[in-house]
Write an enzyme that holds these catalytic residues in place. Structure first.
Site, mmCIF file in Angstrom:
data_model
loop_
_atom_site.group_PDB
_atom_site.id
_atom_site.type_symbol
_atom_site.label_atom_id
_atom_site.label_comp_id
_atom_site.label_asym_id
_atom_site.label_seq_id
_atom_site.Cartn_x
_atom_site.Cartn_y
_atom_site.Cartn_z
ATOM 1 N N GLY A 34 42.239 8.383 14.483
ATOM 2 C CA GLY A 34 41.869 9.568 14.637
ATOM 3 C C GLY A 34 42.432 10.574 13.835
ATOM 4 O O GLY A 34 41.582 11.498 13.411
ATOM 5 N N ASP A 36 43.296 10.728 11.008
ATOM 6 C CA ASP A 36 42.377 10.736 9.543
ATOM 7 C C ASP A 36 40.933 11.073 9.466
ATOM 8 O O ASP A 36 40.665 11.717 8.594
ATOM 9 C CB ASP A 36 42.629 9.253 8.774
ATOM 10 C CG ASP A 36 44.059 8.852 8.717
ATOM 11 O OD1 ASP A 36 44.993 9.638 8.563
ATOM 12 O OD2 ASP A 36 44.163 7.739 8.219
ATOM 13 N N THR A 37 40.308 10.497 10.372
ATOM 14 C CA THR A 37 38.792 10.838 10.070
ATOM 15 C C THR A 37 38.124 11.510 11.474
ATOM 16 O O THR A 37 36.952 11.577 11.630
ATOM 17 C CB THR A 37 38.226 9.505 9.766
ATOM 18 O OG1 THR A 37 38.289 8.666 10.751
ATOM 19 C CG2 THR A 37 38.741 9.063 8.364
ATOM 20 N N GLY A 65 49.262 5.168 24.221
ATOM 21 C CA GLY A 65 49.751 3.973 24.753
ATOM 22 C C GLY A 65 49.499 2.788 23.600
ATOM 23 O O GLY A 65 49.035 2.912 22.493
ATOM 24 N N GLU A 99 42.587 -2.994 18.259
ATOM 25 C CA GLU A 99 40.916 -2.897 18.082
ATOM 26 C C GLU A 99 40.527 -3.971 17.371
ATOM 27 O O GLU A 99 39.503 -4.574 17.437
ATOM 28 C CB GLU A 99 40.566 -1.620 17.638
ATOM 29 C CG GLU A 99 40.566 -0.588 18.986
ATOM 30 C CD GLU A 99 39.709 0.747 18.659
ATOM 31 O OE1 GLU A 99 39.810 1.580 19.386
ATOM 32 O OE2 GLU A 99 39.456 0.863 17.474
#
Length: 961
Positions: A34, A36-37, A65, A99
Site C-alpha cells: 500500500g 508504495d503503489t 495486523g 497474500e
C-alpha cells in the site's frame, strides 16, 4: 379447470430460478504494498481494469495486523488472475507475503488460474534472491519470527517461485501508462478461457448436460482431426449449444478459432469465397495471406500454415454438402487435435464427413416450464394467480422447443390470465409467425416437389405417432419414391424416430407448420390440396363445395360434434382424390356421431384413388361404377356392407391389402382372382360370412389371412392354388365343424390348396383333432387359440421357421408331439388354459431360441428333467397349475432364466436351486415349504406363510401381503 393458482408449481420454479443465479466472483486480484503503489500505479491499474468491466479486487484499506482476513482469503480463492506488484518495500509487509503464499497455494489447486508478477521499480533478481531491500526486510523477519522460522522459509520460497514466473518489468515500459495498457491487454486475452470454464449459463436451461456430451464427442485429448455434427430441428438450440462449447474451449485448447455464424444466409448473400476468406482471416490472423487463396483450389502455402496451428472451427447452420465442402476443403491437413463443429438441420450434410453426430433433443417437460417462466415472468417474479393448466398448455404446445418457449414467454410477458387464454386458443388456429418462419426454412430447403408432397401428406394425415409401414402403405401408390422421401424428411429433422421401434413422429410445431402451408393455399377449404380439419371436411361433404384441387381427405370421426349427411355428389368433383381416410380412434361402438349417405354415393369416385379407408361405411356395397384400377389398400372396418360390390370388376391390379373386419352383415366375397397382387386379407369377426375360399383360390401372393371369429364359415372348397405363410385361426369358433365338413366331403384337392397356401400343408380330418395336418414350411406364426384340437400332428417339426406357437385356451388339447424339440426357431410358446394337457414332452435336443414358455392353468403335473435343454429360456409361467409339483431332479441349468411365476400351485413342495441370473420368483399361498432355492435376487411372496424357510437366501425377502 384447475384452481387459479398453483403454489407448489410456483415455489418449485422459483427454487429452480434461484439455483441459476450465482454470486459474482472477482476476475482479478491485485496484491501490492500500500505505501508504495496504492495511490499511484495500483490505482491506475485498478481504474483501467474497471473501465474494461473487469471485476477487480483491490484492498482500499490500510493494511493492519499480521494475518490476512477471511474475506481476503475468499477473494483470492475465487479470483481467476492474480496480479502481484513487487515494489521496493513489498517484502517488509508480512501481510503482502502471506497474500503471496495463499495466492500460490490457490494456483496449485486451481490449475486454470494465472499469476502475473509485475516488477515495479525493482529488479526481478532482487526478488528472486531476496537481496537489497528484500534482504533487509528478511533480516528483520528472521529476528521477529525466530520461533517460527518455518513461516519465513515459506515466504522466501514464495518469492523465489513467483519471480521465476513470466512477468513484466516496469523499466521496459515508458511512459508508465504503456505498462498499465499491456497488463490490461494480457488479462483481457487470458480471462475468457477462465470465465467460460466456470460460467454456469444459468439462463440456458438444460444446456449443461448437452455441452458435456458434446465435449466428450470432441475428445480434445485425441491427436486426430475430428468433425462433429450437431443436428436437429429448427429452434431446438443447435447454435446455442455450439456457442457455449466454443466459449468453453476456444481460449484454452486451441491456437486459432473461428465461428462462422448462419452459413446458410451468408452463403446465399455473398457466396463461398467471402466465407472462406473470413474463415482463413480469423484462423491465421493475417489479411495479406488471403491474396494467395483462390475460390476452388486451396493454396498449398495456406494449407501448410494451417497444418502448424491447432484450430477450432464452428460452421453454423449449413444446409448443403456443397457449402460444407467449399468451407472445409483440405480439413484433413489441419494440425493434429484440431476440431470442426457443424450445426445443421440436414443429416445428409454431415453424414459423409463427420466422425461423430449429436442429435439435439428438446427440453424435458419441467425444463420447458422453467425456461418459459424465465421469459414470461423474469427471474424473481411470481406466477401466483396464473392457472397451472395454462402453463401446462404452453409447455405442451412448444413440445420442448426452446425457441418456441422463448417467443411465447416474451409474447405473454405482463399479460393477464384472460389474455393468455385468448392467445393460447388463437395459437391452435393461427400459429406464431416468428416460430413458423424458423421452422419453414427446413421445408423450403427440400429441393424435390415429391418429397415436399410427402411431408404435407404426413402432416395432414397423421395426428400422433405412426409407423413407417403405415406411412409407406398409405403413400407409396401415389409416389414410388416415398421410402426415400421419408428418409430425407428424417435427415432434415422434419420427422424423427419415436420411442417404440419402427415408430415415427412429427413434432407438433412442425406438423402445424405443414398444415399452415395447406391452409394458406386458399381461403375456401374446397380449394385446398388436403383437408384435415373436421369442420372444414363436414362443410365440404354436406354442401359439395369442392374442386379438383383436393388430393387427400383425413377425417377423425371422434372429432365431429354432430351427425353429418353427406351429399351424394360430394366426391364427384374430386378428380384428383388419391387418399380418402375416414377413421375412428378406439372402440367404433363409442362413436357418438356418424356420416350418413341418405341418397347414396354418386357413381363417380376418382380413378386416382389408391387408398380408401372408411370405418363404419354406411352403404351395403361400393358404388356401382367405382374405378378400382389404382386402388392399393381398401379398409372398410365395421361397415354395413352385405356385398363388396354388385357389379363385375374386371381388374384390381394394384390392390395389396384389404380389411373388412367386423363387417357383420357381409355374407359373401366376390371373386378376388382379379386382384393377383393381394397380400393381406382381414375378415376378422365377419360373422355372416359363409364362403371365402372359392374367392381366394388364385391369390398367389396372399401371405396373411385372418379369419378370427368367422363363426359361420363353412365352405372352404376350391382353394387349390393359394400360398401363404401366416395362418391365424385364433377365435375361429367353428373349427370343428370346418374339419368335419372337410372329412365328410373328402376334398381330394384340399391338399393341393394347403400346400400352396401355407407351403406343404396336408389336411386329413377326424372328428375332434387335426393330427394329420402337414404344416407349411415357411410358417412363422401359428395361432390356434380357443380351437377344439386334441393334439398337434408330428409333422409340425417340418416348420423350421416357426417363431410363435399359440395354443392358449385349447381346452381339449391333450398332448404335444414328441418331436417338439425339432422346432429350432421357436421363440414363444403359449399353452395357457390347456386344462387337459397333463404332460410336457421331453426336450431331447437344445432349443436355442425359445425364450418364453407359458404353462399357466394347464394340467401338467411335472416337468421332465430335459427341460434344461431350453437353454435360452428367460420367462417361465406355471401359475394356477394345481397338479404340478415342478420337480427337476438336479440343479437347474437354465442359466438365462430371469422370471419364474409359480403362484397358486398348492402341490408344489420344494424347488431345486435356481440360476444366479434369476431376477424374480413369484410364489404365494404355500402352507409348507421344506426347501427353497439358495440363489435368487428377489422374491415376491404374497400370502407367504413360512418366511423362516428363506433365511439362507442371498437377498432380502420382498413380502407383499
Amino acid at each position: 379447470m384447475a384452481s387459479s393458482s398453483s403454489p407448489s408449481l410456483s415455489s418449485e420454479l422459483s427454487c429452480l430460478v434461484k439455483q441459476h443465479e450465482f454470486e459474482e466472483k472477482y476476475d482479478v486480484f491485485l496484491s501490492f504494498r500500500g505505501g508504495d503503489t496504492r495511490d499511484t500505479f495500483a490505482s491506475y491499474l485498478y481504474g483501467a481494469l474497471s473501465a474494461k468491466q473487469i471485476l477487480t479486487f483491490m484492498d482500499h484499506k490500510l493494511e493492519r495486523g499480521d494475518e490476512i482476513s477471511p474475506t481476503l482469503r475468499k477473494a483470492i480463492k475465487e479470483s481467476k488472475i492474480w496480479v502481484v506488484i513487487f515494489s521496493e518495500n513489498f517484502a517488509s509487509s508480512t501481510w503482502c507475503l502471506d497474500e503471496l503464499v495463499h495466492i500460490l497455494e490457490c494456483k496449485k489447486i486451481n490449475e486454470q488460474g494465472s499469476v502475473m508478477p509485475i516488477f515495479y521499480g525493482i529488479d526481478p533478481s532482487v526478488v528472486r534472491k531476496q537481496e537489497g531491500s528484500y534482504g533487509v526486510a528478511f533480516s528483520a523477519h528472521e529476528k521477529r519470527f525466530k520461533d517460527r522460522m518455518k513461516k519465513v522459509h515459506q515466504w522466501r520460497a514464495a518469492l523465489t517461485e513467483a519471480s521465476n514466473l513470466c512477468g513484466l518489468d516496469s523499466k521496459n515500459f515508458r511512459p508508465e501508462c504503456k505498462l498499465v495498457q499491456r497488463i490490461v491487454d494480457d488479462i483481457s486475452l487470458k480471462l475468457p478461457k477462465y470465465l467460460s470454464n466456470e460460467h454456469s449459463y444459468g439462463h440456458l436451461i438444460g444446456i449443461e448436460k448437452k455441452v458435456k456430451e458434446i465435449e466428450l464427442l470432441l475428445s480434445t485429448g485425441s491427436k486426430d482431426v475430428h468433425i462433429v455434427g450437431i443436428w436437429g430441428m429448427g429452434g431446438i438450440g443447435k447454435t446455442t449449444l455450439a456457442s457455449v462449447v466454443y466459449q468453453r474451449l476456444s481460449y484454452s485448447h486451441f491456437e486459432g478459432c473461428c465461428f462462422l455464424w448462419n452459413v446458410r444466409e451468408e452463403y446465399a448473400k455473398y457466396g463461398p469465397n467471402h466465407l472462406r476468406k473470413k474463415l482463413l482471416s480469423e484462423l491465421l490472423n493475417d489479411e495479406a495471406i488471403l491474396r494467395m487463396d483462390s475460390p476452388f483450389v486451396a493454396s498449398p502455402f495456406i494449407l501448410n500454415r494451417l497444418r502448424r496451428k491447432k484450430v477450432l472451427i464452428i460452421l453454423d447452420d449449413v444446409v448443403s454438402s456443397i457449402q460444407l465442402e467449399a468451407l472445409i476443403q483440405g480439413y484433413d491437413r489441419l494440425a493434429p487435435s484440431s476440431r470442426i463443429i457443424v450445426t445443421t438441420r440436414n443429416m445428409q450434410v454431415i453424414k459423409k464427413v463427420a466422425d461423430r453426430f449429436y442429435k439435439v433433443d428438446g427440453l424435458s417437460h419441467f425444463e420447458s416450464l422453467e425456461l418459459f417462466h424465465l421469459h414470461a415472468f423474469g427471474k424473481n417474479s411470481s406466477i401466483m394467480g396464473y392457472d397451472q393448466m395454462l402453463l401446462e398448455r404452453v409447455a405442451r404446445y412448444a413440445n420442448g422447443n426452446p425457441l418456441a418457449l422463448k417467443v411465447l414467454g416474451s409474447f405473454l410477458h405482463s399479460k393477464s390470465k384472460e389474455e393468455w387464454e385468448i392467445a393460447l386458443n388463437k395459437l391452435k388456429i393461427m400459429p406464431n409467425r416468428e416460430i413458423q418462419d424458423v421452422l419453414r426454412i427446413s421445408y423450403e430447403g427440400l429441393d424435390d416437389e415429391g418429397i415436399k408432397s410427402t411431408f404435407l401428406d404426413i402432416a395432414c394425415l397423421f395426428d400422433q405417432s405412426f409407423t413407417r409401414d403405415q406411412a409407406e402403405n398409405m403413400l407409396e401408390a401415389s409416389d414410388s419414391f416415398v421410402k426415400l422421401g421419408i428418409s430425407v424428411l428424417m435427415d432434415r429433422s422434419l420427422i424423427e424416430n419415436g420411442v417404440i421401434k419402427n415408430e415415427l413422429r412429427m413434432h407438433d410445431l412442425i406438423q402445424q407448420m405443414g398444415r399452415t402451408i395447406i391452409r394458406d393455399e386458399h381461403r375456401e377449404p374446397g380449394n385446398r390440396s388436403r383437408l384435415y380439419d373436421a369442420k372444414d371436411i363436414c362443410h365440404v361433404l354436406e354442401r359439395a363445395k369442392v374442386t379438383a384441387t383436393v388430393e387427400c381427405i383425413s377425417l377423425n370421426m371422434s372429432t365431429i360434434d354432430r351427425d353429418v349427411k353427406v351429399c351424394h355428389a360430394a366426391f364427384s368433383k374430386m378428380h384428383n382424390l388419391r387418399i380418402l381416410q375416414i377413421y375412428t380412434c378406439g372402440r367404433r361402438d363409442d362413436i357418438k356421431f356418424k356420416l350418413y349417405l341418405p341418397q347414396g354415393l354418386d357413381s363417380y369416385l376418382s380413378d386416382k384413388l389408391n387408398y380408401f379407408h372408411w370405418d363404419l361405411y354406411p352403404l351395403k356395397s361400393l358404388p356401382s361404377h367405382f374405378t378400382l384400377e389404382n386402388l392399393v389398400e381398401l379398409i372398410l372396418r365395421g361397415s354395413h356392407l352385405k356385398k363388396l360390390w354388385n357389379h363385375e370388376v374386371q381388374s384390381l391390379p394394384a390392390l395389396r391389402r384389404m380389411d373388412l373386419s367386423y363387417s357383420k352383415l357381409l355374407a359373401e366375397l366376390p371373386d378376388l382372382s382379379v386382384a393377383p397382387n393381394l397380400e393381406s386379407i382381414n375378415l376378422e369377426s365377419c360373422t355372416s360370412l359363409v364362403q371365402v375360399l372359392s374367392s381366394l383360390q388364385n391369390l398367389q401372393r396372399l401371405t396373411n389371412l385372418n379369419l378370427n371369429g368367422c363363426t359361420k364359415l363353412k365352405d372352404m372348397k376350391e382353394m387349390s392354388k393359394s400360398t401363404g405363410r401366416f395362418l391365424d385361426l385364433e377365435k375361429f369358433g367353428s373349427i370343428k365343424n370346418f374339419l368335419n365338413n372337410i372329412g365328410q366331403q373328402k376334398f381330394s384337392f384340399f391338399k393341393s390348396f394347403v400346400q400352396r397356401f401355407t407351403g406343404n400343408l396336408s389336411l386329413y380330418s377326424s372328428q375332434s383333432h387335426i393330427s394329420e395336418i402337414k404344416f407349411p414350411m415357411n410358417l412363422s406364426v401359428l395361432r390356434l387359440s380357443r380351437t377344439v384340437i386334441e393334439a398337434l400332428p408330428p409333422s409340425i417339426e417340418y416348420i423350421p421357421g416357426l417363431v410363435l406357437l399359440d395354443l392358449s385356451d385349447c381346452k381339449r388339447l391333450k398332448s404335444l408331439p414328441t418331436n417338439f424339440c425339432n422346432l429350432k426357431s421357436l421363440e414363444e410358446v403359449n399353452l395357457s388354459g390347456c386344462l387337459e394337457l397333463d404332460k410336457f414332452p421331453e426336450i431331447f435336443e437344445p432349443m436355442e431360441h425359445l425364450t418364453y414358455l407359458n404353462l399357466r392353468e394347464t394340467g401338467i403335473k411335472e416337468l421332465p428333467k430335459s427341460i434344461e435343454n431350453l437353454v435360452s429360456l428367460q420367462q417361465f409361467n406355471m401359475i394356477l397349475c394345481k397338479n404340478s409339483g415342478f420337480r427337476p431332479n438336479s440343479r437347474c441349468n437354465l442359466r438365462k432364466l430371469l422370471l419364474v411365476s409359480l403362484e397358486w400351485c398348492p402341490k408344489l413342495q420344494k424347488l431345486p436351486p435356481l440360476p444366479p441370473a434369476l431376477i424374480a420368483l413369484c410364489l404365494n399361498n404355500y402352507e409348507s415349504q421344506k426347501l427353497l432355492p439358495e440363489l435368487c435376487y428377489r422374491l415376491y411372496a404374497r400370502f407367504f406363510t413360512s418366511p423362516e424357510n428363506i433365511s439362507n437366501w442371498r437377498s432380502p425377502l420382498c413380502k407383499y401381503l
